[in-house]
Design a protein around this motif. Structure first.
Motif, PDB file in Angstrom:
ATOM      1  N   PRO A 264      62.401  20.224 -14.600  1.00  0.00           N
ATOM      2  CA  PRO A 264      61.590  19.649 -13.526  1.00  0.00           C
ATOM      3  C   PRO A 264      61.631  20.547 -12.287  1.00  0.00           C
ATOM      4  CG  PRO A 264      63.195  18.066 -14.342  1.00  0.00           C
ATOM      5  CD  PRO A 264      63.496  19.365 -15.014  1.00  0.00           C
ATOM      6  N   VAL A 265      60.492  20.723 -11.670  1.00  0.00           N
ATOM      7  CA  VAL A 265      60.393  21.644 -10.548  1.00  0.00           C
ATOM      8  C   VAL A 265      59.469  21.040  -9.507  1.00  0.00           C
ATOM      9  CG1 VAL A 265      58.480  22.943 -11.593  1.00  0.00           C
ATOM     10  CG2 VAL A 265      60.046  24.112 -10.064  1.00  0.00           C
ATOM     11  N   SER A 266      59.735  21.364  -8.257  1.00  0.00           N
ATOM     12  CA  SER A 266      58.845  20.830  -7.216  1.00  0.00           C
ATOM     13  C   SER A 266      58.540  21.890  -6.165  1.00  0.00           C
ATOM     14  CB  SER A 266      59.471  19.577  -6.606  1.00  0.00           C
ATOM     15  OG  SER A 266      58.585  18.973  -5.736  1.00  0.00           O
ATOM     16  N   CYS A 267      59.493  22.196  -5.269  1.00  0.00           N
ATOM     17  CA  CYS A 267      59.156  23.092  -4.150  1.00  0.00           C
ATOM     18  C   CYS A 267      59.033  24.554  -4.589  1.00  0.00           C
ATOM     19  CB  CYS A 267      60.214  22.987  -3.053  1.00  0.00           C
ATOM     20  SG  CYS A 267      61.798  23.754  -3.475  1.00  0.00           S
ATOM     21  N   GLU A 268      59.760  24.942  -5.623  1.00  0.00           N
ATOM     22  CA  GLU A 268      59.809  26.328  -6.110  1.00  0.00           C
ATOM     23  C   GLU A 268      60.271  27.312  -5.043  1.00  0.00           C
ATOM     24  OE1 GLU A 268      56.567  27.499  -8.816  1.00  0.00           O
ATOM     25  OE2 GLU A 268      55.765  25.498  -8.400  1.00  0.00           O
ATOM     26  N   GLN A 269      60.999  26.823  -4.060  1.00  0.00           N
ATOM     27  CA  GLN A 269      61.473  27.683  -2.968  1.00  0.00           C
ATOM     28  C   GLN A 269      62.959  27.499  -2.699  1.00  0.00           C
ATOM     29  OE1 GLN A 269      58.650  27.909   0.600  1.00  0.00           O
ATOM     30  NE2 GLN A 269      58.344  25.846  -0.144  1.00  0.00           N
ATOM     31  N   GLY A 270      63.655  26.758  -3.558  1.00  0.00           N
ATOM     32  CA  GLY A 270      65.076  26.566  -3.315  1.00  0.00           C
ATOM     33  C   GLY A 270      65.391  25.611  -2.189  1.00  0.00           C
ATOM     34  N   VAL A 271      64.477  24.695  -1.904  1.00  0.00           N
ATOM     35  CA  VAL A 271      64.670  23.778  -0.783  1.00  0.00           C
ATOM     36  C   VAL A 271      64.966  22.348  -1.235  1.00  0.00           C
ATOM     37  CG1 VAL A 271      63.488  22.687   1.170  1.00  0.00           C
ATOM     38  CG2 VAL A 271      63.255  25.132   0.807  1.00  0.00           C
ATOM     39  N   CYS A 272      64.311  21.916  -2.309  1.00  0.00           N
ATOM     40  CA  CYS A 272      64.315  20.467  -2.593  1.00  0.00           C
ATOM     41  C   CYS A 272      65.418  20.002  -3.546  1.00  0.00           C
ATOM     42  CB  CYS A 272      62.961  20.052  -3.160  1.00  0.00           C
ATOM     43  SG  CYS A 272      62.666  20.613  -4.852  1.00  0.00           S
ATOM     44  N   GLY A 273      65.932  20.872  -4.382  1.00  0.00           N
ATOM     45  CA  GLY A 273      66.990  20.484  -5.318  1.00  0.00           C
ATOM     46  C   GLY A 273      66.495  19.876  -6.620  1.00  0.00           C
ATOM     47  N   THR A 274      65.192  19.777  -6.803  1.00  0.00           N
ATOM     48  CA  THR A 274      64.659  19.146  -8.020  1.00  0.00           C
ATOM     49  C   THR A 274      65.091  19.875  -9.297  1.00  0.00           C
ATOM     50  OG1 THR A 274      62.725  18.433  -6.785  1.00  0.00           O
ATOM     51  CG2 THR A 274      62.505  18.437  -9.183  1.00  0.00           C
ATOM     52  N   CYS A 275      65.191  21.182  -9.237  1.00  0.00           N
ATOM     53  CA  CYS A 275      65.399  21.969 -10.466  1.00  0.00           C
ATOM     54  C   CYS A 275      66.881  22.226 -10.768  1.00  0.00           C
ATOM     55  CB  CYS A 275      64.665  23.304 -10.349  1.00  0.00           C
ATOM     56  SG  CYS A 275      65.360  24.357  -9.062  1.00  0.00           S
ATOM     57  N   ILE A 276      67.790  21.662  -9.999  1.00  0.00           N
ATOM     58  CA  ILE A 276      69.221  21.983 -10.156  1.00  0.00           C
ATOM     59  C   ILE A 276      69.656  21.907 -11.618  1.00  0.00           C
ATOM     60  CG2 ILE A 276      71.568  21.178  -9.646  1.00  0.00           C
ATOM     61  CD1 ILE A 276      70.500  20.262  -6.947  1.00  0.00           C
ATOM     62  N   PHE A 302      72.969  25.901 -10.167  1.00  0.00           N
ATOM     63  CA  PHE A 302      72.084  26.776  -9.398  1.00  0.00           C
ATOM     64  C   PHE A 302      70.656  26.249  -9.455  1.00  0.00           C
ATOM     65  CE2 PHE A 302      69.896  30.264 -12.129  1.00  0.00           C
ATOM     66  CZ  PHE A 302      69.715  29.409 -13.192  1.00  0.00           C
ATOM     67  N   THR A 303      69.780  26.881  -8.672  1.00  0.00           N
ATOM     68  CA  THR A 303      68.376  26.458  -8.634  1.00  0.00           C
ATOM     69  C   THR A 303      67.533  27.515  -9.365  1.00  0.00           C
ATOM     70  OG1 THR A 303      68.176  27.553  -6.497  1.00  0.00           O
ATOM     71  CG2 THR A 303      68.561  25.174  -6.456  1.00  0.00           C
ATOM     72  N   PRO A 304      67.161  27.255 -10.608  1.00  0.00           N
ATOM     73  CA  PRO A 304      66.466  28.281 -11.391  1.00  0.00           C
ATOM     74  C   PRO A 304      65.055  28.600 -10.907  1.00  0.00           C
ATOM     75  CG  PRO A 304      66.616  26.218 -12.615  1.00  0.00           C
ATOM     76  CD  PRO A 304      67.453  26.051 -11.382  1.00  0.00           C
ATOM     77  N   CYS A 305      64.544  27.849  -9.917  1.00  0.00           N
ATOM     78  CA  CYS A 305      63.209  28.189  -9.403  1.00  0.00           C
ATOM     79  C   CYS A 305      63.240  29.483  -8.611  1.00  0.00           C
ATOM     80  CB  CYS A 305      62.650  27.063  -8.540  1.00  0.00           C
ATOM     81  SG  CYS A 305      63.572  26.781  -7.010  1.00  0.00           S
ATOM     82  N   CYS A 306      64.402  29.821  -8.023  1.00  0.00           N
ATOM     83  CA  CYS A 306      64.442  31.025  -7.176  1.00  0.00           C
ATOM     84  C   CYS A 306      65.731  31.823  -7.344  1.00  0.00           C
ATOM     85  CB  CYS A 306      64.274  30.642  -5.710  1.00  0.00           C
ATOM     86  SG  CYS A 306      65.595  29.583  -5.092  1.00  0.00           S
TER      87      CYS A 306
HETATM   88 FE1  FES Z   1      62.956  22.857  -5.321  1.00  0.00          FE
HETATM   89 FE2  FES Z   1      64.036  24.449  -7.201  1.00  0.00          FE
HETATM   90  S1  FES Z   1      62.227  23.302  -7.317  1.00  0.00           S
HETATM   91  S2  FES Z   1      64.918  23.823  -5.367  1.00  0.00           S
END
Ligand code: FES
Length: 318
Positions: A264-276, A302-306
């Motif tokens: 699951p992914v949301s902000c894709e910037q390492g801000v929201c924590g969705t992808c932890i 870790f946050t695999p989006c970034c």
């Molecule tokens: Fe928001 Fe990775 S999608 S921190």
């Protein structure tokens, strides 16, 4: 993904480049309850999901309110909200989520930088309603960029909120050392705003004796992360043993999605924590703003989006 249909019942210019949106359930019913510090994911346009903190009083069930700063470098989120979302529109949002919860304390300090005021305004209303003690300091570039001034001034807690304009007179600027010295060391601090503002508050508080665990922060929008130094590595899915090569120009999320492994992914910037994602082996190269230094040092998630890897291989709990 389950979403809520909400109607934009009011769109209001709150300050220069800041617009608020009042959202009500499109079926006219109550909305899910939330606590101070919560945000919702807003589906701004197809493929564009952004997180916005709720800034109305947390006891309200008939509406949510969010406020959006127009980002000149918008990739479609804030510009879409400002330009394309109008009163009367029905949009999709997630139920409230909270990564910035206010924990019970007799007194807290709330420090807002720019649009970072939104979750803190909600906290101020919660603290005022519970009778707890707080002071809020709200810093902006100029008075014209500070939102909700009239509303705050007219509220029952207006005397606890102090405005500071960067371009204003010296005596009204935030004197962080003085503020910290006037409060007991360890008084819970809640800070939200751009990275530079948060770093400034955190450094000042650490120097004044605060522990990181006493400083709660939420970044508002990530600074662009440079991937110029990125290199390739591998990740392994612990559940299948399968390995995936992550080239320098792609994120872990991108490669896994191409291979049918959805995180699951949301902000894709390492801000929201969705992808932890939990890390079982290897050392991540943390590039997020979500975790604090202690959490980064543990290297167990870790946050695999970034974020990337310092080791040649990361084994992930997927
Ligand atoms: Fe928001 Fe990775 S999608 S921190």
């Amino acid at each position: 993904m389950n979403t809520l249909s909400v109607k934009v019942t009011k769109k209001t210019v709150e300050a220069r480049d800041i617009v608020s949106f009042e959202l009500m359930a499109s079926d006219g019913g109550d909305l899910p309850s939330f606590a101070a510090g919560a945000h919702v994911d807003v589906h701004v346009a197809p493929g564009i999901v952004r997180q916005y903190s709720l800034c109305n009083a947390p006891h309200e069930r008939h509406r949510y309110r969010i406020a959006v700063l127009r980002d000149p470098a918008s990739r479609g989120g804030s510009a879409g909200m400002h330009d394309a979302v109008a009163e009367g529109d029905v949009i999709q949002i997630s139920a409230p989520k909270n990564h910035f919860a206010l924990t019970a304390a007799p007194r807290v300090l709330l420090l807002a930088g720019g649009i970072g005021v939104t979750p803190l305004l909600c906290m101020a209303q919660a603290m005022a309603a519970s009778g707890a003690d707080f002071d809020m300091h709200y810093c902006g570039r100029s008075l014209s960029s500070i939102a909700f001034q009239a509303e705050i001034a007219a509220s029952a807690y207006g005397d606890k909120v102090h405005f500071h304009a960067d371009d204003g007179a010296a005596e009204q600027k935030l004197d962080i050392q003085r503020l910290l010295a006037a409060n007991a060391v360890g008084t819970p601090l809640y800070v939200c705003g751009p990275g530079g503002f948060i770093d400034f508050v955190m450094q000042s508080a650490r120097q004044a004796g605060w522990e990181d665990s006493q400083i709660h922060r939420e970044y508002f929008g990530a600074a662009a992360v440079s991937n110029a130094d990125a290199h390739a590595f591998e990740v392994q899915a612990a559940s299948t043993g399968k390995r995936y090569r992550i080239p320098a120009d792609k994120s872990v999320i991108e490669v896994l999605a191409e291979q049918g492994v959805e995180i699951p992914v949301s902000c894709e910037q390492g801000v929201c924590g969705t992808c932890i994602t939990r890390v079982l082996e290897g050392v991540p190269d943390h590039r997020d703003m979500y975790f604090n230094d202690e959490e980064h040092a543990r290297n167990d998630q870790f946050t695999p989006c970034c974020s990337r890897a310092k080791s040649a291989l990361l084994v992930l709990d997927i």
